[in-house]
Motif scaffolding. Structure first.
Motif, PDB file in Angstrom:
ATOM      1  N   ILE A  32       0.892  -1.286   0.304  1.00 57.29           N
ATOM      2  CA  ILE A  32       0.082   0.240  -0.236  1.00 57.29           C
ATOM      3  C   ILE A  32       1.080   1.318  -0.176  1.00 57.29           C
ATOM      4  CG2 ILE A  32      -1.975   1.388   1.525  1.00 57.29           C
ATOM      5  CD1 ILE A  32      -2.882  -1.456   2.649  1.00 57.29           C
ATOM      6  N   LYS A  33       1.677   1.439   0.654  1.00 56.15           N
ATOM      7  CA  LYS A  33       2.184   2.361   0.952  1.00 56.15           C
ATOM      8  C   LYS A  33       3.953   1.834   1.661  1.00 56.15           C
ATOM      9  CE  LYS A  33       2.116   6.692   2.093  1.00 56.15           C
ATOM     10  NZ  LYS A  33       1.879   7.598   2.900  1.00 56.15           N
ATOM     11  N   ASN A  34       5.094   2.619   1.039  1.00 58.33           N
ATOM     12  CA  ASN A  34       6.874   2.611   1.854  1.00 58.33           C
ATOM     13  C   ASN A  34       6.683   2.043   3.244  1.00 58.33           C
ATOM     14  OD1 ASN A  34       7.496   2.760  -0.963  1.00 58.33           O
ATOM     15  ND2 ASN A  34       8.648   4.350  -0.842  1.00 58.33           N
ATOM     16  N   GLU A  35       5.558   3.226   4.315  1.00 53.69           N
ATOM     17  CA  GLU A  35       5.957   2.663   5.403  1.00 53.69           C
ATOM     18  C   GLU A  35       5.238   1.439   5.980  1.00 53.69           C
ATOM     19  OE1 GLU A  35       4.740   5.716   3.812  1.00 53.69           O
ATOM     20  OE2 GLU A  35       4.203   6.996   5.215  1.00 53.69           O
ATOM     21  N   GLY A  36       4.259   0.767   4.432  1.00 49.11           N
ATOM     22  CA  GLY A  36       3.944  -0.200   5.122  1.00 49.11           C
ATOM     23  C   GLY A  36       4.757  -1.503   5.709  1.00 49.11           C
ATOM     24  N   PHE A  37       6.024  -1.826   4.719  1.00 47.98           N
ATOM     25  CA  PHE A  37       6.694  -2.207   5.300  1.00 47.98           C
ATOM     26  C   PHE A  37       7.699  -2.750   6.732  1.00 47.98           C
ATOM     27  CE2 PHE A  37      10.680  -5.073   4.910  1.00 47.98           C
ATOM     28  CZ  PHE A  37      11.707  -4.521   5.635  1.00 47.98           C
ATOM     29  N   TYR A  38       7.441  -1.183   7.282  1.00 51.03           N
ATOM     30  CA  TYR A  38       7.884  -0.909   8.430  1.00 51.03           C
ATOM     31  C   TYR A  38       6.827  -1.475   9.817  1.00 51.03           C
ATOM     32  CZ  TYR A  38      11.771   1.385   5.985  1.00 51.03           C
ATOM     33  OH  TYR A  38      12.457   1.183   5.593  1.00 51.03           O
ATOM     34  N   TRP A  39       5.565  -1.382   9.624  1.00 52.05           N
ATOM     35  CA  TRP A  39       4.401  -1.523  10.650  1.00 52.05           C
ATOM     36  C   TRP A  39       4.394  -2.592  10.534  1.00 52.05           C
ATOM     37  CZ3 TRP A  39       5.326   2.730  12.561  1.00 52.05           C
ATOM     38  CH2 TRP A  39       5.354   3.798  11.289  1.00 52.05           C
ATOM     39  N   ALA A  40       4.532  -3.891   9.145  1.00 51.90           N
ATOM     40  CA  ALA A  40       4.415  -5.012   9.178  1.00 51.90           C
ATOM     41  C   ALA A  40       5.497  -5.788  10.461  1.00 51.90           C
ATOM     42  CB  ALA A  40       4.833  -5.953   7.471  1.00 51.90           C
ATOM     43  N   LEU A  79      21.783   2.042   0.206  1.00 54.53           N
ATOM     44  CA  LEU A  79      21.022   0.340  -0.073  1.00 54.53           C
ATOM     45  C   LEU A  79      19.766   0.929   0.593  1.00 54.53           C
ATOM     46  CD1 LEU A  79      21.308  -2.202   0.125  1.00 54.53           C
ATOM     47  CD2 LEU A  79      21.039  -2.491   2.393  1.00 54.53           C
ATOM     48  N   MET A  80      18.995   0.728  -0.407  1.00 52.95           N
ATOM     49  CA  MET A  80      17.555   1.581  -0.061  1.00 52.95           C
ATOM     50  C   MET A  80      16.989   0.432   0.488  1.00 52.95           C
ATOM     51  SD  MET A  80      16.994   4.690  -1.653  1.00 52.95           S
ATOM     52  CE  MET A  80      15.701   4.784  -2.376  1.00 52.95           C
ATOM     53  N   ILE A  81      16.329   0.914   1.314  1.00 49.03           N
ATOM     54  CA  ILE A  81      15.160  -0.333   1.665  1.00 49.03           C
ATOM     55  C   ILE A  81      13.964   0.625   1.347  1.00 49.03           C
ATOM     56  CG2 ILE A  81      14.528  -2.034   4.416  1.00 49.03           C
ATOM     57  CD1 ILE A  81      17.799  -1.675   4.341  1.00 49.03           C
ATOM     58  N   ALA A  82      12.586   0.121   1.432  1.00 49.36           N
ATOM     59  CA  ALA A  82      11.230   0.254   1.263  1.00 49.36           C
ATOM     60  C   ALA A  82      11.321   2.208   1.111  1.00 49.36           C
ATOM     61  CB  ALA A  82      11.106   0.300   3.008  1.00 49.36           C
ATOM     62  N   GLY A  83      12.500   1.463   0.241  1.00 54.69           N
ATOM     63  CA  GLY A  83      12.133   3.305  -0.866  1.00 54.69           C
ATOM     64  C   GLY A  83      12.976   4.213   0.156  1.00 54.69           C
ATOM     65  N   HIS A  84      13.664   4.205   0.629  1.00 56.01           N
ATOM     66  CA  HIS A  84      14.243   4.610   1.339  1.00 56.01           C
ATOM     67  C   HIS A  84      15.872   4.265   1.919  1.00 56.01           C
ATOM     68  CE1 HIS A  84      11.195   7.402   2.412  1.00 56.01           C
ATOM     69  NE2 HIS A  84      10.519   6.682   3.127  1.00 56.01           N
ATOM     70  N   SER A  85      17.386   5.261   1.926  1.00 61.07           N
ATOM     71  CA  SER A  85      18.609   4.832   1.906  1.00 61.07           C
ATOM     72  C   SER A  85      18.952   5.627   3.504  1.00 61.07           C
ATOM     73  CB  SER A  85      19.295   5.090   1.416  1.00 61.07           C
ATOM     74  OG  SER A  85      19.573   6.296   1.071  1.00 61.07           O
ATOM     75  N   LEU A  86      19.930   4.891   4.041  1.00 65.76           N
ATOM     76  CA  LEU A  86      20.551   6.120   5.523  1.00 65.76           C
ATOM     77  C   LEU A  86      20.763   7.203   4.701  1.00 65.76           C
ATOM     78  CD1 LEU A  86      22.712   3.374   7.224  1.00 65.76           C
ATOM     79  CD2 LEU A  86      20.738   4.293   7.882  1.00 65.76           C
ATOM     80  N   ALA A  87      21.873   7.419   3.493  1.00 64.31           N
ATOM     81  CA  ALA A  87      22.094   8.694   3.887  1.00 64.31           C
ATOM     82  C   ALA A  87      20.750   9.420   3.215  1.00 64.31           C
ATOM     83  CB  ALA A  87      22.813   8.658   2.310  1.00 64.31           C
ATOM     84  N   SER A  88      19.777   9.787   2.449  1.00 65.49           N
ATOM     85  CA  SER A  88      18.991  10.319   2.454  1.00 65.49           C
ATOM     86  C   SER A  88      18.144  10.438   3.698  1.00 65.49           C
ATOM     87  CB  SER A  88      18.291   8.940   1.824  1.00 65.49           C
ATOM     88  OG  SER A  88      17.317   8.319   1.395  1.00 65.49           O
ATOM     89  N   LYS A 101      14.855  12.565   8.437  1.00 65.39           N
ATOM     90  CA  LYS A 101      14.783  14.250   7.753  1.00 65.39           C
ATOM     91  C   LYS A 101      13.006  14.659   8.342  1.00 65.39           C
ATOM     92  CE  LYS A 101      13.877  12.143   3.222  1.00 65.39           C
ATOM     93  NZ  LYS A 101      14.355  12.339   1.740  1.00 65.39           N
ATOM     94  N   PHE A 102      12.688  14.184   8.099  1.00 66.46           N
ATOM     95  CA  PHE A 102      10.902  13.610   8.330  1.00 66.46           C
ATOM     96  C   PHE A 102      10.301  14.777   9.357  1.00 66.46           C
ATOM     97  CE2 PHE A 102      10.304  11.067   4.732  1.00 66.46           C
ATOM     98  CZ  PHE A 102      11.232  10.456   4.580  1.00 66.46           C
ATOM     99  N   ALA A 103      11.570  14.632  10.094  1.00 65.65           N
ATOM    100  CA  ALA A 103      10.941  15.352  11.478  1.00 65.65           C
ATOM    101  C   ALA A 103      10.081  17.234  11.198  1.00 65.65           C
ATOM    102  CB  ALA A 103      12.431  15.503  12.213  1.00 65.65           C
ATOM    103  N   HIS A 104      10.569  17.209   9.502  1.00 67.65           N
ATOM    104  CA  HIS A 104      10.465  18.345   8.942  1.00 67.65           C
ATOM    105  C   HIS A 104       9.074  18.364   8.769  1.00 67.65           C
ATOM    106  CE1 HIS A 104      13.895  20.057   8.769  1.00 67.65           C
ATOM    107  NE2 HIS A 104      14.269  19.214   7.582  1.00 67.65           N
ATOM    108  N   GLY A 105       8.283  17.249   8.858  1.00 65.64           N
ATOM    109  CA  GLY A 105       6.453  16.795   8.518  1.00 65.64           C
ATOM    110  C   GLY A 105       6.064  16.885   9.525  1.00 65.64           C
ATOM    111  N   ALA A 106       6.739  16.962  10.730  1.00 65.86           N
ATOM    112  CA  ALA A 106       6.004  17.219  12.399  1.00 65.86           C
ATOM    113  C   ALA A 106       5.764  18.310  13.334  1.00 65.86           C
ATOM    114  CB  ALA A 106       7.104  15.950  13.487  1.00 65.86           C
ATOM    115  N   ILE A 107       7.627  19.326  12.264  1.00 69.00           N
ATOM    116  CA  ILE A 107       7.025  20.511  13.318  1.00 69.00           C
ATOM    117  C   ILE A 107       6.406  21.127  12.595  1.00 69.00           C
ATOM    118  CG2 ILE A 107       8.767  22.317  12.539  1.00 69.00           C
ATOM    119  CD1 ILE A 107      11.561  20.176  13.009  1.00 69.00           C
TER     120      ILE A 107
END
Lengths: 468, 389
Positions: free
Chosen positions: A295-303, A342-351, A421-427
């Motif tokens: 459904i979404k990339n976050e779904g991997f982490y919730w699973a 290295l990409m895992i579920a759409g994200h890499s450590l660097a990004s 970096k998604f902290a900006h989405g919270a702020i």
């Protein structure tokens, strides 16, 4: 004729899902019909796009008739296979009945909650039917794919902007998130295939159906868990009245609501498997956990967050502690040694730009305890946990497992919004609310179980158990 | 007393005590008796105070006419007023604005700098109160307070009173009611947050108020069984009832706001076809040009690149252009590198655009001074469609 096709488009996924769930469920289940309806509808809504993907993979065009036929054959096969298999499954004793006759007050409560839920869903449904597609992300990268795939009758590839510019190919498209899973756009394609046209409002009907199914599944699983009717319905009302959940129905088009329903379905099934070890609940939990990733990339982490719950059921406290320490060491090693790109579920450590964003913390607290995103849910859950912990409620292993799973998910959420970096989405309150939506139905389920457990503790031994 | 009656009694008593405690807390926090000696500061509207739009005195009120862009500004002199003594601003309309004002904004001006303090959207109620006490710029010496009224072109609104009010419990209550009942229309942020009322210019959001009520009521629920043995063993059902009722209070407010928005949706879209909805909605201009572009391209398998200075408008236009093969880049340059453009590509410049179009020369001028040879295909007030040569 269009309304007939539309009705079929809404009913068929549910019928498919009911066949699939029936194939794995046993007769000894309380509120079985609601469970079939709720889980069946959810499974059908999420399973039908997977069938469409397979058809596309086989080189077949996306058509209403073809998809409906494939769905019907799948449902039929599930019934046949399930019927044969069920004969070999242990039926098990039905769950003990703990609900006495309803009192007048309970009947009033039931009627009131039922009326409130019906009124809310009716209002949201009208808003959805009248208002054309509105929200930002829906028009940026969800409905874009649906629009193209419906017109072409095939799942044309979507690529990054740079690749699109280089390719020059007529059959390659682009939008802001080309790599997002196709499940949600395919739901809109399905409705459009039924209508034989693109309709800005009607393509969002699956969102309303999804939340209705969530309500049915929630109530049914609450009853499976032994929660009394009045409490189960009251908490179902609490769930369906969460403002951000309602907003995602009224302003349908985001994938967050769908993911929230899917994850909650997995969590509830996991919990009830922990309690009664019914194979059907295990299959449902695993299936919906897998569907989360589609459904979404976050779904991997919730699973993945469900794993701690499984470990709590399987391992002793000492083994858990050792495992936890080993996991922490593994994580630290991985963070140090893994390639940054290295990409895992759409994200890499660097990004991800890992660091602690202190400004996000007050924003997250405000989002839970000051803004009315979830009504009183955050206060309720916190209060219940504070009361439950010293009273030994968590001596119950399945409840500990549920808490471990959801605790893991909440921890991941905090890492996302405090440490990346998604902290900006919270702020700036642009993402933290709707990502929290993924977890809120499951947290409502936890709150209900805690309330029920505390209620039972307070009851004299001779009175009937069950809250409400 | 039977069990049911006992539960109801305990729940009711706890809520009553909780409500009393909440009201007392609110009364003390809002300034108790308030600044009784401080009279409100009321402005008398004159046409000279309305630099944008126009004002006309009528009996007991002032009629404000918005300009042909739907704007009016009222500049209220604030020299000599101590903002700390007047945390509440009230705008009382002579009659309910119909249609509602799209927005009412408050700005404080100090020297040459203006600072936005508060706003209210979908302004229909007769009385709008703003709480400015926590606004960072509501302090010190101010030159003036400005009210911006945004609505329909040439719309008329009647204002009865504009004034600053001192701290008091009644003003706090009126301010809360005004803030909590003015949620405004659906916004893009509505999928990310729901504050419960007006986003700013609000003394308190509804959730903390409900949580306070629930906390006091639950405390009473925990204590009463110790005083009255008849309530023993009933805490949990009573606690459940308290939480449910407090939740219902919040949910009633939310449901009311949903109904307001549903009413707007019905007025705007009910009974309309798909096309009619889009032509009536906020994106009508973008949808109209997308239709014109699709007609102009007549199913040609073309690439269409959207260039727009406004990110939201560019994104929405790109969406309406699908299923054409559309390119739009969020936070990207006005146009991609011209070397990546191909002959036959179409470029849609949505006004305002950072890309200039020289029709006579047949060139697009990019901000970095590079040019792209093009020929015009479609020219409208909203945008220009050109084809790369």
């Amino acid at each position: 004729m269009e309304w007939l096709r539309l009705s079929l488009a809404l009913v068929l996924p549910g019928a498919l899902g009911v066949c699939l769930v029936r194939a794995v469920s046993g007769p000894a289940m309380r509120e079985r019909r609601l469970l079939l309806a709720g889980y069946g509808t959810l499974l059908g809504l999420l399973g039908l796009p997977q069938i469409m993907r397979l058809l596309n993979l086989a080189g077949l065009p996306l058509t209403f008739g073809g998809t409906a036929l494939a769905a019907a054959l799948t449902g039929g096969a599930a019934l046949l296979v399930g019927g044969a298999a069920r004969g070999r499954w242990p039926t098990g004793a039905p769950a003990p009945v703990t609900q006495g006759a309803l009192t007048a007050a309970q009947r009033v409560l039931l009627l009131a909650c039922g009326a409130l839920i019906a009124a809310r869903l009716a209002g949201l449904g009208l808003e959805l039917l009248w208002r054309p597609l509105f929200p930002w992300d829906a028009t940026m990268h969800w409905a874009t794919k649906a629009r193209v795939w419906f017109e072409l009758g095939t799942m044309a590839p979507f690529v990054e902007n740079a690749q699109w510019l280089q390719s020059g190919s007529a059959g390659v498209y682009t939008d802001h998130h080309p790599a997002y899973p196709p499940t949600v756009p395919l739901l809109q394609v399905w409705i459009s295939l039924a209508l034989q046209r693109w309709d800005e409002s009607l393509v969002n009907l699956p969102w309303l159906v999804c939340v209705m199914a969530l309500g049915a599944a929630f109530f049914a699983q609450a009853r499976q868990a032994g929660v009394a009717v009045a409490t189960a319905l009251a908490f179902t009302y609490l769930l369906l009245s969460l403002p951000l959940l309602d907003a995602h129905v009224a302003l349908a088009g985001y994938a967050d609501l769908i993911l929230a329903c899917c994850y909650c379905a997995a969590v509830m099934a996991l919990y009830n498997w922990c309690v009664r070890r019914q194979a059907c609940q295990a299959i449902l939990a695993a299936t919906f956990a897998l569907l989360c990733t589609q459904i979404k990339n976050e779904g991997f982490y919730w699973a993945v967050s469900l794993l701690p719950g499984l470990l709590v059921m399987k391992l002793s406290p000492r083994q858990l502690l050792a495992g936890g320490l080993a996991l922490a060491a593994l994580l630290a090693t991985a963070l140090t040694l893994l390639p940054r790109d290295l990409m895992i579920a759409g994200h890499s450590l660097a990004s991800l730009r890992l660091t602690f964003y202190s400004a996000a913390w007050p924003a997250l607290l405000r989002q839970l305890f000051v803004f009315d995103n979830w009504h009183l849910l955050a206060y309720l859950l916190l209060g219940l946990l504070l009361v439950a912990l010293p009273r030994g409620v968590l001596r119950d292993r399945p409840l500990r497992a549920l808490l471990a799973a959801l605790g893991g998910a909440v921890a991941l959420y905090l890492v996302l919004f405090l440490g990346t970096k998604f902290a900006h989405g919270a702020i700036h309150y642009t993402a933290s609310g709707r990502i929290a939506l993924h977890l809120m139905p499951s947290l409502t389920f936890l709150a209900m179980l805690l309330f029920d457990a505390l209620y039972r503790l307070d009851q004299p031994a001779s009175s009937p158990g069950g809250s409400g | 007393m039977n069990r049911r009656a006992a539960v109801l009694t305990l729940t009711g008593l706890s809520l009553l005590l909780g409500a009393l405690a909440s009201v007392l807390t609110g009364y003390l926090a809002s300034g108790a008796g308030g600044d009784a000696a401080t009279a409100p500061h009321l402005w008398t509207l004159r046409s000279s105070l309305v630099p944008l739009g126009s004002a006309q005195p009528i009996e007991g009120a002032t009629r404000i006419v918005l300009d042909n862009h739907g704007r009016a500004v009222i500049a209220l002199p604030a020299a000599g007023i101590d903002p700390a003594s007047y945390p509440y601003l009230r705008v009382a309309f002579g009659d309910t604005p119909a249609p509602p004002l799209a927005r009412l904004l408050v700005r404080a001006v100090r020297g040459a700098a203006g600072h936005w303090l508060a706003r209210s959207e979908d302004v229909a109620p007769r009385d709008t109160w703003f709480y400015l006490g926590t606004a960072p710029q509501w302090h010190g010496a101010l030159a003036r307070v400005e009210l911006f009224l945004l609505g329909a072109p040439d719309q008329t609104v009647t204002i009865h009173t504009i004034g600053l009010y001192p701290r008091s419990a009644s003003h706090a209550l009126q301010s809360l009611l005004s803030a909590w009942t003015s949620a405004g229309p659906w916004r893009h942020s509505s999928v990310n947050q729901h504050t419960g009322g007006r986003l700013d210019g609000s003394l308190l959001y509804p959730l903390p108020a409900a949580a306070l009520l629930a906390a006091f009521a639950l405390a009473a629920c925990a204590l009463l069984p110790r005083l009255f043995p008849g309530f023993r063993g009933l805490r949990w059902p009573a606690a459940g009832g308290i939480v449910l009722l407090c939740w219902l209070l919040l949910d009633t407010l939310w449901q009311w706001q949903l109904l307001q928005r549903l009413h707007t949706a019905r007025e705007q879209f009910a009974g309309s076809s798909n096309t009619e909805k889009l032509l009536a909605g906020p994106d009508r201009e973008l949808f109209a040009i997308s239709r014109a572009v699709k007609q102009a391209l007549a199913d040609r398998p073309a690439r269409v690149l959207v260039s727009a200075r406004d990110e939201y408008r560019g994104m929405r236009l790109a969406y309406y252009l699908y299923p054409l093969n559309v390119f739009w880049e969020r936070e990207g340059p006005p146009l991609p590198d011209p070397a990546l453009l191909r002959a036959g590509d179409y470029i849609l410049l949505l006004q305002p655009s950072d890309v200039g179009f020289d029709r006579s020369a047949g060139l697009l001028h990019l901000p970095d001074r590079r040019t792209v040879p093009v020929q015009p295909v479609l020219i409208t007030d909203t945008g220009v469609l050109v084809q790369v040569l």
